[in-house]
Scaffold this motif. Structure first.
Motif, PDB file in Angstrom:
ATOM      1  N   ARG A 139      46.195  11.644  68.872  1.00 22.48           N
ATOM      2  CA  ARG A 139      46.210  10.747  70.020  1.00 22.48           C
ATOM      3  C   ARG A 139      45.041   9.764  69.921  1.00 22.48           C
ATOM      4  O   ARG A 139      43.930  10.155  69.593  1.00 22.48           O
ATOM      5  N   PRO A 140      45.299   8.486  70.219  1.00 22.42           N
ATOM      6  CA  PRO A 140      44.203   7.520  70.175  1.00 22.42           C
ATOM      7  C   PRO A 140      43.207   7.773  71.296  1.00 22.42           C
ATOM      8  O   PRO A 140      43.585   8.187  72.393  1.00 22.42           O
ATOM      9  N   SER A 141      41.941   7.519  71.024  1.00 21.34           N
ATOM     10  CA  SER A 141      40.928   7.670  72.064  1.00 21.34           C
ATOM     11  C   SER A 141      40.613   6.345  72.729  1.00 21.34           C
ATOM     12  O   SER A 141      39.961   6.305  73.768  1.00 21.34           O
ATOM     13  N   LEU A 142      41.098   5.243  72.166  1.00 25.50           N
ATOM     14  CA  LEU A 142      40.809   3.912  72.692  1.00 25.50           C
ATOM     15  C   LEU A 142      42.012   3.356  73.438  1.00 25.50           C
ATOM     16  O   LEU A 142      43.126   3.349  72.924  1.00 25.50           O
ATOM     17  N   ASP A 143      41.777   2.900  74.656  1.00 28.49           N
ATOM     18  CA  ASP A 143      42.794   2.180  75.425  1.00 28.49           C
ATOM     19  C   ASP A 143      42.774   0.737  74.951  1.00 28.49           C
ATOM     20  O   ASP A 143      41.821  -0.002  75.202  1.00 28.49           O
TER      21      ASP A 143
END
Length: 298
Positions: A5-9
């Motif tokens: 899962r990406p940690s950056l929006d």
């Protein structure tokens, strides 16, 4: 290798807002990651973990701007892609300009993700100012994520090129096949890699690259993980494979100048930084594939 899962929006919802970059540059909470010639500024010493230098927009004089996303507090993070001659931020004595390979293993996972995005987008902003269809000038849209041709009207976006990278083990699983690229002068060995060609599947690319570069036929292969790699804008798709046999391996003599089967003891020595053979740095999926193979049967 990347997390699931990406940690950056990435704040895609803001990209279509008119003049969003100007608005965000005026907000007090907005911070900027500056990139110049594939390098960025960092904070921290020579040893241990460092972090990306985030400055206020007012500290940047000359740049091409884009929206990278939002941090955990909801504040915007902008990219300032600086021209080569820019001297912005050069005065601070305790920071330096470093690239992804320099920073491998020293940034936290979220910081690495942000850096790769910034480097890849900055490269596209620098390298693609004209329309590839007609050669006309373009203007940036979608907060730096698209270019609109002012002549023919076509829309262009940052391209990502898929490339496979493969760790090949012997039929008994006790040896790992690595190759030495001509560009490395025989000093470093790594997994085999290559770009996917038009009309080719990832699996076909793996089989073709190994046969071309090392003369190896594969009995099986499995997908492991992927890693974005901003040189210039690639997506490395990592595989593990098992060779049919260990006989008749040979380098192609052009891109690959040597191929060798390495025992676990030899890989252990190389991972420790000892002996004559070097391995890829900790920023690369190549090293992650090698480490994963090595740790499987420790």
């Amino acid at each position: 290798m990347t997390t699931m899962r990406p940690s950056l929006d990435r704040a895609a919802d803001l990209r279509t807002e008119a003049a969003v970059i100007d608005r965000l540059r005026a907000e007090a909470t907005t911070r900027v990651i500056a990139v110049r010639q594939g390098r960025t500024r960092i904070v921290g010493g020579e040893v241990g973990e460092v972090s990306l230098l985030r400055v206020e927009p007012s500290q940047i004089d000359d740049a091409t701007w884009a929206l990278l996303g939002r941090d955990e507090q909801g504040s915007a993070i902008l990219l300032a892609a600086l021209p080569p001659e820019a001297d912005t931020l050069d005065a601070a004595p305790d920071e330096t300009w470093l690239g992804l390979r320099d920073l491998g293993g020293r940034l936290a996972a979220g910081e690495t993700e942000l850096l790769i995005e910034a480097l890849a987008l900055a490269g596209w902003l620098r390298d693609a100012p004209f329309c590839p269809a007609c050669g006309g000038g373009t203007e940036l849209r979608q907060a730096g994520w698209s270019r609109h041709c002012l002549v023919c009207g076509k829309e262009h976006f940052p391209r990502t090129d898929p490339a496979v990278i493969v760790a090949v083990e012997s039929p008994d699983g006790e040896r790992l096949l690595l190759g030495a690229n001509a560009n490395w002068g025989g000093r470093m060995y790594s997994c085999f890699a290559g770009f996917t060609e038009a009309g080719e599947s990832l699996e076909s690319t793996v089989h073709r690259e190994l046969e071309e570069e090392a003369g190896v036929r594969l009995a099986s292969l499995d997908y492991v993980s992927s890693q974005p790699w901003p040189f210039p804008r690639s997506l490395m798709l990592g595989f593990r494979a098992v060779a049919v046999d260990e006989d008749e391996v040979r380098p192609d003599g052009e891109e690959i100048i040597d191929v060798r089967w390495f025992t676990r003891a030899e890989i252990a020595t190389a991972l420790a930084g000892e002996g004559p053979v070097g391995l890829p740095g900790p920023a690369s999926i190549a090293r992650a594939l090698i480490v994963a193979w090595f740790e499987d049967r420790e």
